[in-house]
Design an enzyme around this catalytic site. Structure first.
Site, PDB file in Angstrom:
ATOM      1  N   LYS A 226       5.478   6.602   1.082  1.00  0.00           N
ATOM      2  CA  LYS A 226       4.506   6.764   0.001  1.00  0.00           C
ATOM      3  C   LYS A 226       3.509   7.807   0.484  1.00  0.00           C
ATOM      4  O   LYS A 226       2.647   7.514   1.317  1.00  0.00           O
ATOM      5  CB  LYS A 226       3.776   5.452  -0.319  1.00  0.00           C
ATOM      6  CG  LYS A 226       4.670   4.353  -0.895  1.00  0.00           C
ATOM      7  CD  LYS A 226       5.129   3.409   0.164  1.00  0.00           C
ATOM      8  CE  LYS A 226       5.922   2.254  -0.447  1.00  0.00           C
ATOM      9  NZ  LYS A 226       6.686   1.525   0.576  1.00  0.00           N
ATOM     10  N   ASP A 231      -3.147  20.444  -2.250  1.00  0.00           N
ATOM     11  CA  ASP A 231      -3.709  21.695  -1.731  1.00  0.00           C
ATOM     12  C   ASP A 231      -3.642  21.772  -0.210  1.00  0.00           C
ATOM     13  O   ASP A 231      -4.454  22.480   0.415  1.00  0.00           O
ATOM     14  CB  ASP A 231      -5.157  21.873  -2.198  1.00  0.00           C
ATOM     15  CG  ASP A 231      -5.259  22.130  -3.694  1.00  0.00           C
ATOM     16  OD1 ASP A 231      -4.231  22.501  -4.293  1.00  0.00           O
ATOM     17  OD2 ASP A 231      -6.349  21.954  -4.254  1.00  0.00           O
ATOM     18  N   HIS A 404       1.131  -7.022   0.630  1.00  0.00           N
ATOM     19  CA  HIS A 404       2.104  -5.957   0.850  1.00  0.00           C
ATOM     20  C   HIS A 404       1.625  -4.939   1.883  1.00  0.00           C
ATOM     21  O   HIS A 404       2.330  -3.990   2.210  1.00  0.00           O
ATOM     22  CB  HIS A 404       2.389  -5.261  -0.492  1.00  0.00           C
ATOM     23  CG  HIS A 404       3.591  -4.388  -0.493  1.00  0.00           C
ATOM     24  ND1 HIS A 404       3.525  -3.021  -0.708  1.00  0.00           N
ATOM     25  CD2 HIS A 404       4.909  -4.665  -0.304  1.00  0.00           C
ATOM     26  CE1 HIS A 404       4.727  -2.507  -0.668  1.00  0.00           C
ATOM     27  NE2 HIS A 404       5.594  -3.477  -0.422  1.00  0.00           N
ATOM     28  N   LYS A 406       0.826  -3.046   5.261  1.00  0.00           N
ATOM     29  CA  LYS A 406       1.470  -2.936   6.568  1.00  0.00           C
ATOM     30  C   LYS A 406       0.443  -2.320   7.523  1.00  0.00           C
ATOM     31  O   LYS A 406       0.111  -1.129   7.407  1.00  0.00           O
ATOM     32  CB  LYS A 406       2.710  -2.044   6.508  1.00  0.00           C
ATOM     33  CG  LYS A 406       3.756  -2.458   5.440  1.00  0.00           C
ATOM     34  CD  LYS A 406       3.575  -1.680   4.171  1.00  0.00           C
ATOM     35  CE  LYS A 406       4.762  -1.711   3.228  1.00  0.00           C
ATOM     36  NZ  LYS A 406       5.356  -2.948   2.874  1.00  0.00           N
ATOM     37  N   ASP A 411      -7.258  -3.904  19.696  1.00  0.00           N
ATOM     38  CA  ASP A 411      -8.548  -3.826  20.397  1.00  0.00           C
ATOM     39  C   ASP A 411      -9.621  -3.093  19.601  1.00  0.00           C
ATOM     40  O   ASP A 411     -10.533  -2.485  20.187  1.00  0.00           O
ATOM     41  CB  ASP A 411      -8.373  -3.163  21.767  1.00  0.00           C
ATOM     42  CG  ASP A 411      -7.521  -4.012  22.714  1.00  0.00           C
ATOM     43  OD1 ASP A 411      -7.224  -5.171  22.372  1.00  0.00           O
ATOM     44  OD2 ASP A 411      -7.142  -3.499  23.783  1.00  0.00           O
TER      45      ASP A 411
END
Length: 486
Positions: A226, A231, A404, A406, A411
């Site tokens: 995705k 530009d 959904h 991810k 740390d």
């Protein structure tokens, strides 16, 4: 007649066993994880014909002859472009934090370039905010817009994005849109492709599903990235498809999808642009390398900003890199490790790295959706819970919809966000992208998002988990055996 019948029968039996032996030998000779090989062999020996057909269709990584030739042909020009990019030394980070240094060094050695600095990032968690910002950026575009999505689902604000993209094309902006054939099937059956092409947008249906070619190319190899580039300066990526959650899979019984996107300005857009150009050439045969670095990147120079490395996977890209990146991140953790994923079917190596981190005193948390849109993956995920809980890993089950997102946070300083699920398909097969971000400020923003997820989750109780019904344990182990194939 009886003799002929007997001869034919024996020849059929011989051919049957030769076929099984041949496929078995092929599985054993291929370089693959042992659990994956064992799972395929079990299927073939339990259901021989079904197993053989399934293996020939989806058991090996076939990009297809034409795409494979394009992938080989593009690399000389791509390598030259990358060498030109290296000459712009002012955009590359010279040092990284102690927690991020091993991962960034891995990516530099495997991909040939260092992480880029001077980027501005904005973390976005609401789909409306993402689409409104995207529409504004499209309206202000002056040269080019490139997009790739796994799913584009017509309806709601996705239609407003489509309208703004067509308006941009009509005023002379060069617009390219690449969508996965399987994921965006509703889009390609709608009037939108024709409307967009008539407006001047180049629309490409990536990795077309064609049952007539099922043995020539792996049909479950998908374009899962995705990405949006505008530009060569503005870029978006993350877990969100081009869908309005209020109109998407409302009958799935899992609630609205919860996603995360990053909006960026800076040289990272050009680094992502070369990934897009490779995908475009593999799919279409057309070369669209980004503008020359010495012209395109100089305006981006900034004294401050986030340091980012792009990690791309898929046929034609460095093999196993995203898997290696996740392992490196887990082993680099010293204080805490938080992972968010909708689908959790890790490799043995990744599972071992996560458990080892917890066992050496790292505070490890995994946030998963309580309800999953994939029954197979949902049950397979549960098969890993006992080992994780025994190691001291905290498992949070999100109850506010289908989580959904991810993401990985190490740390508070090293962040990974992108399209990669912690399952075999994302780790070994699909075209994916992940951003590695070395920045405490961004880490604090991601930590706030993850804390919000945790506040809407239920912590899995290890004692109650051990008391679950026997039938659930049996189902989990059954799906676990086939987890290398999911």
């Amino acid at each position: 007649m009886t003799t002929v019948y007997t001869l034919v029968s024996w020849l059929a039996i011989l051919g049957y066993w030769l076929l099984i032996a041949g496929v078995t030998l092929r599985i054993l000779m291929k370089r693959r994880a042992v659990p994956s090989a064992m799972a395929w062999l079990l299927i073939i020996y339990i259901l021989p014909l079904v197993g053989i057909i399934a293996y020939l269709a989806v058991g090996e990584l076939h990009l297809g002859k034409r795409r494979a030739e394009r992938a080989r042909a593009m690399w000389p020009s791509t390598a030259k472009w990358l060498n030109d990019l290296k000459a712009c030394k002012h955009i590359f980070a010279e040092e990284n934090s102690s927690v991020a240094a091993p991962l960034f060094k891995l990516c530099e050695r495997r991909q040939g370039i260092a992480g880029v600095k001077g980027n501005q990032l904005q973390l976005m968690t609401e789909s409306d905010d993402v689409m409104q910002a995207l529409i504004r950026d499209i309206q202000l575009a002056r040269h080019n817009i490139e997009m790739v999505f796994y799913i584009w689902q017509p309806g709601g604000m996705a239609d407003q994005v489509a309208e703004s993209l067509m308006a941009a094309a009509r005023r002379g902006i060069h617009c390219r849109l690449m969508l996965d054939s399987a994921g965006s099937v509703a889009f390609f059956r709608s009037p939108w492709p024709e409307l967009m092409r008539n407006a001047g947008i180049e629309v490409v249906e990536a990795l077309k599903v064609n049952l007539m070619r099922v043995f020539l190319r792996r049909m479950d190899l998908r374009q899962h990235r995705k990405m949006i580039m505008i530009d060569n300066y503005i870029a978006y990526t993350g877990s969100m498809n081009m869908v309005d959650p209020r109109y998407f899979k409302q009958d799935a019984g899992v609630g609205q999808w919860i996603d995360l996107m990053a909006r960026m300005e800076g040289p990272i857009a050009t680094a992502m642009g070369i990934i897009y150009s490779c995908d475009w050439e593999i799919e279409t045969g057309k070369r669209i390398l980004p503008p020359p670095p010495d012209v395109n990147i100089m305006p981006f120079e900034q004294a401050s900003g986030h340091t980012i490395h792009t990690i791309a996977s898929g046929p034609g890209f460095p093999e196993d890199l995203i898997h290696q990146a996740l392992l490196t991140a887990a082993y680099s953790a010293r204080e805490y490790l938080i992972m968010t994923t909708p689908y959790f079917v890790p490799s043995d190596d990744l599972l071992h790295a996560i458990c080892t981190a917890a066992q050496r005193g790292v505070d490890v948390s995994i946030i998963l959706p309580r309800k999953n849109d994939s029954m197979l993956v949902g049950w397979a995920s549960r098969a890993f819970f006992t080992e994780l809980l025994a190691a001291g890993v905290k498992i949070y089950q999100f109850e506010g919809g289908l989580l959904h997102t991810k993401s990985v946070l190490v740390d508070g300083e090293l962040s990974l966000v992108g399209t990669v699920n912690l399952d075999m398909r994302s780790l070994w097969l699909n075209f994916e992208i992940t951003l590695a971000i070395d920045d405490k400020g961004f880490g604090a923003d991601l930590a706030a998002v993850q804390d919000d997820y945790i506040s809407r989750s239920r912590l899995l109780d290890a004692r109650l988990w051990l008391k679950r019904p026997l039938w659930q344990r049996v189902a989990e182990r059954l799906f676990y055996f086939f987890s290398p194939l999911l």
